[in-house]
Design a protein around this motif. Structure first.
Motif, short mmCIF file in Angstrom:
data_model
loop_
_atom_site.label_atom_id
_atom_site.label_comp_id
_atom_site.label_asym_id
_atom_site.label_seq_id
_atom_site.Cartn_x
_atom_site.Cartn_y
_atom_site.Cartn_z
N VAL A 1 -69.72 -19.18 12.31
CA VAL A 1 -68.79 -18.32 11.61
C VAL A 1 -68.49 -18.97 10.27
CG1 VAL A 1 -66.45 -17.38 11.57
CG2 VAL A 1 -67.79 -17.31 13.68
N VAL A 2 -68.88 -18.29 9.20
CA VAL A 2 -68.66 -18.81 7.85
C VAL A 2 -67.25 -18.44 7.42
CG1 VAL A 2 -69.35 -18.65 5.44
CG2 VAL A 2 -71.09 -18.69 7.24
N ILE A 3 -66.47 -19.43 7.02
CA ILE A 3 -65.15 -19.18 6.45
C ILE A 3 -65.26 -19.37 4.94
CG2 ILE A 3 -62.72 -19.87 6.41
CD1 ILE A 3 -63.01 -20.81 9.26
N ASP A 4 -65.17 -18.27 4.23
CA ASP A 4 -65.31 -18.28 2.77
C ASP A 4 -63.91 -18.38 2.16
OD1 ASP A 4 -65.70 -17.86 0.08
OD2 ASP A 4 -67.08 -16.18 0.33
N TRP A 5 -63.59 -19.54 1.61
CA TRP A 5 -62.27 -19.82 1.06
C TRP A 5 -62.12 -19.36 -0.38
CZ3 TRP A 5 -58.72 -21.89 4.39
CH2 TRP A 5 -59.20 -22.49 5.55
N SER A 6 -63.21 -18.92 -1.01
CA SER A 6 -63.21 -18.78 -2.46
C SER A 6 -62.51 -17.54 -2.98
CB SER A 6 -64.65 -18.81 -2.98
OG SER A 6 -65.39 -17.69 -2.51
N ASP B 1 -54.80 -12.92 9.34
CA ASP B 1 -54.69 -12.16 8.09
C ASP B 1 -55.93 -12.48 7.26
OD1 ASP B 1 -53.85 -10.66 5.94
OD2 ASP B 1 -52.47 -12.19 5.18
N ALA B 2 -57.02 -11.86 7.62
CA ALA B 2 -58.30 -12.19 7.01
C ALA B 2 -59.20 -10.96 7.04
CB ALA B 2 -58.97 -13.35 7.75
N GLU B 3 -60.17 -10.98 6.15
CA GLU B 3 -61.24 -9.98 6.18
C GLU B 3 -62.29 -10.50 7.15
OE1 GLU B 3 -62.50 -9.14 2.13
OE2 GLU B 3 -60.51 -9.72 1.42
N VAL B 4 -62.50 -9.76 8.22
CA VAL B 4 -63.40 -10.19 9.28
C VAL B 4 -64.66 -9.34 9.23
CG1 VAL B 4 -63.66 -10.50 11.77
CG2 VAL B 4 -61.44 -10.90 10.69
N ARG B 5 -65.80 -10.00 9.00
CA ARG B 5 -67.04 -9.26 8.75
C ARG B 5 -68.17 -9.82 9.60
NH1 ARG B 5 -66.46 -10.02 2.24
NH2 ARG B 5 -64.51 -8.90 1.98
N PHE B 6 -68.54 -9.05 10.57
CA PHE B 6 -69.68 -9.43 11.40
C PHE B 6 -70.79 -8.38 11.26
CE2 PHE B 6 -66.63 -12.34 12.82
CZ PHE B 6 -67.23 -13.31 13.61
N ASP B 7 -70.76 -7.64 10.16
CA ASP B 7 -71.74 -6.59 9.90
C ASP B 7 -73.03 -7.21 9.36
OD1 ASP B 7 -71.60 -6.16 6.61
OD2 ASP B 7 -69.76 -6.93 7.53
N PRO B 8 -74.15 -6.50 9.47
CA PRO B 8 -75.43 -7.05 9.00
C PRO B 8 -75.43 -7.39 7.52
CG PRO B 8 -75.80 -5.15 10.43
CD PRO B 8 -74.33 -5.20 10.18
N VAL C 1 -63.00 -14.10 5.69
CA VAL C 1 -62.45 -14.37 4.35
C VAL C 1 -60.93 -14.39 4.48
CG1 VAL C 1 -62.42 -13.66 1.94
CG2 VAL C 1 -64.42 -13.15 3.35
N PRO C 2 -60.34 -15.57 4.69
CA PRO C 2 -58.89 -15.63 4.92
C PRO C 2 -58.10 -15.31 3.66
CG PRO C 2 -59.80 -17.84 4.74
CD PRO C 2 -60.97 -16.90 4.73
N ARG C 3 -56.97 -14.63 3.85
CA ARG C 3 -56.10 -14.29 2.72
C ARG C 3 -55.10 -15.39 2.40
NH1 ARG C 3 -56.69 -9.28 5.45
NH2 ARG C 3 -57.83 -7.76 4.18
#
Length: 1017
Positions: A90-95, A22-29, A51-53
């Protein structure tokens, strides 16, 4: 070093993340480019961003990365200065989502938090309990607790409360191989229970025991006994005498060992009273020499320092001048803050220290304050250090790299002298020296040559020599910013081979595959590797429309103003950055956009952004930029994203069709002039039930927006009807009132009121009677060639007044800002533009600074809720308006709630309405709703007035000129005084339907005529 990730593994991971988290998964440029660097000298393009929810979703993302053997980097505010939060991982942005305050124990003074919560937000939520988290770094408005834990952050308040490690009770952590556990101090009974359970957790604790046993003497004797040792892993927390505290051992490990999921923290009471003593010195080294003596006689809450070089930079940059004025006469300063339970207590602490050191408060070099507002002004000067020193006016760019060393306070003065000697040896001029001197921590930024091979080689040699220097003083490479890549390679110079070997064993224990933030601390990348610039950086040097006079006429240098401080991620106060506050997206922060523009310049072959000015990623990131210009004033380095956006759009759409809104709202001045001939018909058509919807769709206007009504008679036509004659341009009393599109065609009562007030003050008003425009709408939509033509035509019209030195009075802040800022940058070689910039004044500036002696504004004598237009906040400032309101006896509550959200054409454009309203609801609209019925609501900006009126506030805002003019006419009504303001009438329902019918008839007739023509042989 970490091994590369095969393409098939990455593809499989992306699929698994999208289906299994359940996350926003972004591998776009675009996402990869926005996260390619942090606040450091380093740059590594990430594999992707998650970006996990929820915390559970974040843990699941780590599990999937482990399954596919892909490296992981946890990230909070992304402000790290040593390269900890940039990696090919893979950056996990918790903010964005994981920012909960899970629980509070007021009696125990503890709380449990998720890793993404921002420090200021945590303290705001704790305020009702009169508690706070003690450590407070200068990034407190936007740093996340997870990042503080990863970095072992400190800040000025560490003088009283210690480092982050000193406030961590327990951590819930996740290892790369899936062990999820709470850790903290470990009693013998707890240790025995873990061993009996067996499994991977027992293996970890057995490994910790082994490391401590093998390196016991090294740990006890190899760690500097100083207040600010942040470098290295905290193996000392595992010593038996320290309770085998695994949580504290993991603090400061920079995401290289575990992922932090929750933290249980110790809290401290908010000190009810504070005072500040500022002591001046001839030299920063002498100030440092005095620190031990001060500490003998007091226990301050903060003991900070700043030097004359920083004060010089502030004066040259015209920044923080109020802060400087609050400092006593000296070349360097120590700022000593005291806290206590009563005002008498904190005052006495300060007085006692002055007496103990043989100085007097009557000395010009001593200043004392127990006024919180004045204290904050003084402390701002110190807290602003990074931003002020990043871009000195002498164009010598300064960098991190040795910005954070620490020694014992007793040896600080001598260390600074040797450090200054090293600066001189490398010809690094005189970098500013400041910092947390009460704990021996020194901050600076150094003019390393980061773009040439020789400069980078000197950078490497310098940091090696500096590392040896600080080690010779028994100090630490880092006093709060951590090691990352900047200092990881230098750790052996401080700790020796055996302890650094122990760090490696700890890393191998928790992360045997080297997949947790690889290349940092242990097995580190070179200190001169993966540089954001470097000797091989070759960016494009495009021709531009704007001149960028403060950036050596270079768009590249302008983009490089962003050094990653991250103030644009703050959630409260000032203006910057409204789109980030509404979306909580890095890509929609000033910093994220600057990163993408940097990548767009294609200086590195691995850039994620490949299409230059045609980049869809950059376009999308800039799409939600409100062009509010808040960053121009609020960003410590003066990033001007509104200008960069206009520049980008000019090139992006060159030679191809633009969005419909660029033609409708970008050309608004022209359409307004046409509508002047039949404003009633135009209003009816724009708001007709069917025709209006069709028109908005064709014009690119959001369907939820109501178009503002054109006035029945424009201001210029009203003025022409007066037939007052033209005053002599050379008459000192003559002023030109600028008829901007909004005051002319939509709210002419604003300009009429301004005429009334200016004439009451003794000025002779004149108005250009031929169509003129500042070009604002063309600038904001990136139609810069047209904007230049419009400006040149306007300059020709204004030339007689410019030659005579006649003041040009602006009423609409955004148009006034064009004359003061944008126009000189668009036409940098035009002398008339320079004259116009110097002659343009706001309505309040003219009345406050140039009205005849003895003139007083009419008294309004009531409260007012006041919204400052963003462009005024950024360019003209609001001081004159505050003073004019004071003289009018207005009790003005000038909002500090940021942008209203409309921002010119932004809030009207299709797809922007939701963000526009979300920005307004962050502060401005609720504040207006809360205003007392008898108070005034003032907003000089047409956008602000429109947003307030359309934002469900039940109120209508006035321009300050309107309020003063109403007061000239007599007392204002006690309830909703804005009722007296003259506004264009909305078309009746019958008129709207009639417009639709007429349009339908005309359309039908045209269609019939076309059919007949087609049938002709």
């Amino acid at each position: 070093m970490s091994t590369p990730v095969p393409a098939e593994s990455l593809d499989g991971l992306v699929t698994a993340l999208r289906t299994g988290t359940d996350a926003e998964v972004r591998f776009d440029p675009g996402s990869r480019g926005a996260y390619s660097t942090d606040g450091s000298n380093y740059r590594q393009v990430p594999l992707g961003v998650v970006v996990p929810r929820s915390v559970a979703a974040g843990a699941r993302a780590v599990e999937l990365c482990s399954r596919f053997d892909v490296p992981v980097l946890s990230r909070g505010g992304g402000t790290s200065l040593a390269g900890q939060t940039t990696n090919a991982a893979v950056v996990i942005d918790w903010s964005k989502h994981c920012d909960a305050l899970v629980s509070v124990g007021p009696e125990a003074r503890t709380c449990v938090v998720e890793p993404g919560i921002v420090l200021d937000e945590l303290n705001r939520r704790l305020a009702d309990h009169h508690l706070q988290f003690g450590p407070k770094p200068s990034t407190h408005s936007h740093c996340a607790l997870g990042g503080m834990i990863g970095n072992n952050s400190c800040g000025a308040s560490a003088q009283a409360y210690g480092k982050t490690v000193d406030s961590v009770r327990r951590l819930e952590v996740l290892t790369y191989d899936g062990v999820r556990m709470w850790v903290g101090p470990t009693s013998q009974a707890e240790r025995a229970r873990i061993a009996a359970e067996g499994g991977r957790r027992a293996e970890l604790y057995d490994g910790l025991d082994r490391i401590v046993t093998e390196y016991l003497a090294d740990i006890r004797h190899g760690y500097p006994k100083i207040p600010r040792r942040v470098s290295g892993y905290n193996l000392d927390s595992l010593l038996p005498e320290n309770g085998l505290d695994v949580a504290k051992a993991l603090v400061g490990s920079e995401g290289t060992l575990v992922t932090v999921l929750h933290a249980e923290l110790d809290l401290v009471p908010v000190p009810p009273y504070e005072s500040l003593l500022v002591l001046g010195y001839d030299d920063i080294c002498r100030a440092a020499d005095d620190v031990p003596r001060l500490l003998e006689h007091c226990s301050p809450g903060q003991l900070e320092a700043l030097d004359g070089r920083m004060a010089e930079l502030m004066r040259e940059e015209h920044a923080y001048l109020d802060s400087l004025r609050a400092l006593p006469q000296a070349d360097s300063w120590l700022l000593v803050q005291f806290t206590g339970d009563s005002q008498e207590d904190v005052d006495e602490q300060a007085h006692a220290l002055v007496k103990a050191i043989g100085r007097s408060e009557k000395e010009a070099s001593v200043a004392f304050s127990d006024d919180p507002r004045r204290e904050q002004e003084m402390l701002k000067a110190r807290e602003a250090g990074l931003g002020v020193t990043a871009r000195p006016p002498d164009d010598r760019e300064t960098w991190e790299g040795w910005e954070d060393s620490a020694v014992s306070p007793e040896r600080l003065g001598d260390y600074l002298r040797d450090l200054k000697g090293l600066f001189a040896e490398f010809d690094y001029d005189h970098p500013s020296l400041y910092g947390h001197f009460g704990q021996g921590c020194v901050h600076t930024r150094i003019p390393f040559g980061m773009k040439t091979a020789d400069g980078v080689a000197d950078f490497r040699r310098f940091v090696e020599r500096a590392a040896d220097l600080v080690a010779s003083y028994g100090g630490s490479l880092s006093g709060e910013h951590g090691d990352g890549q900047a200092r990881g390679e230098l750790l052996t110079r401080m700790f020796g081979d055996r302890l650094v070997g122990a760090f490696g064993e700890l890393k191998a224990l928790f992360d045997p595959g080297n997949r947790m933030n690889p290349g940092k601390v242990v097995d580190p990348n070179p200190v001169d590797g993966q540089l954001r610039l470097g000797s091989e950086w070759r960016p494009a040097t495009p021709r531009t429309h704007f001149g960028y006079p403060e950036d050596d006429h270079s768009f590249t240098r302008a983009v490089m103003r962003c050094v990653g401080i991250g103030n644009c991620r703050g959630l409260h106060g000032d203006v910057m950055c409204p789109s980030y506050r509404a979306t909580r997206e890095e890509e929609h922060s000033t910093r994220g956009r600057a990163r993408l523009l940097f990548e767009m310049l294609d200086g590195h072959p691995d850039s994620a952004v490949k299409d230059g000015w045609r980049s869809a990623e950059v376009r999308d990131a800039l799409d939600l930029c409100l062009a509010c210009k808040g960053c121009k004033s609020d960003c410590p380095t003066g990033v001007d994203m509104a200008t960069y956006k206009a520049e980008f759009m000019a090139h992006h759409y060159a030679g191809r069709p633009r969005p419909a809104a660029h033609y409708s709202m970008g050309w608004l001045p022209l359409w307004a002039q046409l509508a002047e001939h039949a404003p009633g018909l135009a209003n009816s058509a724009l708001q007709a039930p069917v025709l209006g919807r069709m028109g908005k769709a064709l014009a690119g206007v959001d369907g939820a927006r109501r178009p503002p009504a054109f006035a029945e008679r424009s201001f210029v036509r009203w003025w022409q009807a007066l037939d007052t004659g033209q005053p002599d341009p050379a008459d000192p009393a003559t002023v030109v009132l600028w008829p901007d599109t909004f005051s002319n065609h939509f709210h002419p009562a604003v300009a009429m009121s301004a005429v009334q007030v200016l004439e009451d003050a003794g000025f002779r008003v004149t108005v250009p009677e031929t169509p003129v425009c500042c070009g604002l709408t063309w600038i904001s939509t990136g139609q810069l060639a047209t904007a230049k033509r419009v400006l040149r035509r306007t300059l020709r019209t204004l030339r007689p007044w410019l030659d005579a030195g006649t003041p040009i009075i602006g009423l609409e802040p955004s148009c006034t800002a064009v004359f003061r800022s944008d126009a000189p940058e668009l036409l940098p070689g035009d002398q008339d533009v320079q004259r116009l910039a110097h002659r343009t004044r706001t309505f309040a500036e003219q009345l406050v600074n140039h009205a005849p002696a003895g003139w007083q504004p009419p008294f309004l004598a009531r409260q007012a809720t006041v919204q400052t237009h963003c462009h005024q906040h950024a360019i003209m400032k609001f001081d004159a308006d505050r003073e004019l309101m004071r003289r009018a006896r207005l009790d003005a509550d000038v909002l500090d709630e940021g942008c209203c959200g409309l921002a010119g054409n932004f809030g009207f454009e299709r797809g922007h309405h939701e963000v526009s309203m979300a920005v307004g609801e962050l502060g401005v609209l609720p504040a207006v709703r809360a205003a007392a019925p008898d108070s005034l609501v003032l907003a000089d900006g047409f956008s602000c007035r429109t947003q307030i009126e359309q934002g469900g506030t039940g109120r209508r805002a006035l321009h300050l000129a309107e309020a003063l003019a109403l007061a000239l006419d007599g007392p204002l009504p006690s309830d909703r005084p804005e009722r007296l303001a003259r506004r264009p009438a909305e078309p009746s329902g019958a008129a709207r339907w009639a417009a639709t019918a007429v349009a339908g008839t005309l359309t039908g007739a045209a269609a019939l005529r076309a059919v007949r023509q087609l049938r002709r042989p």
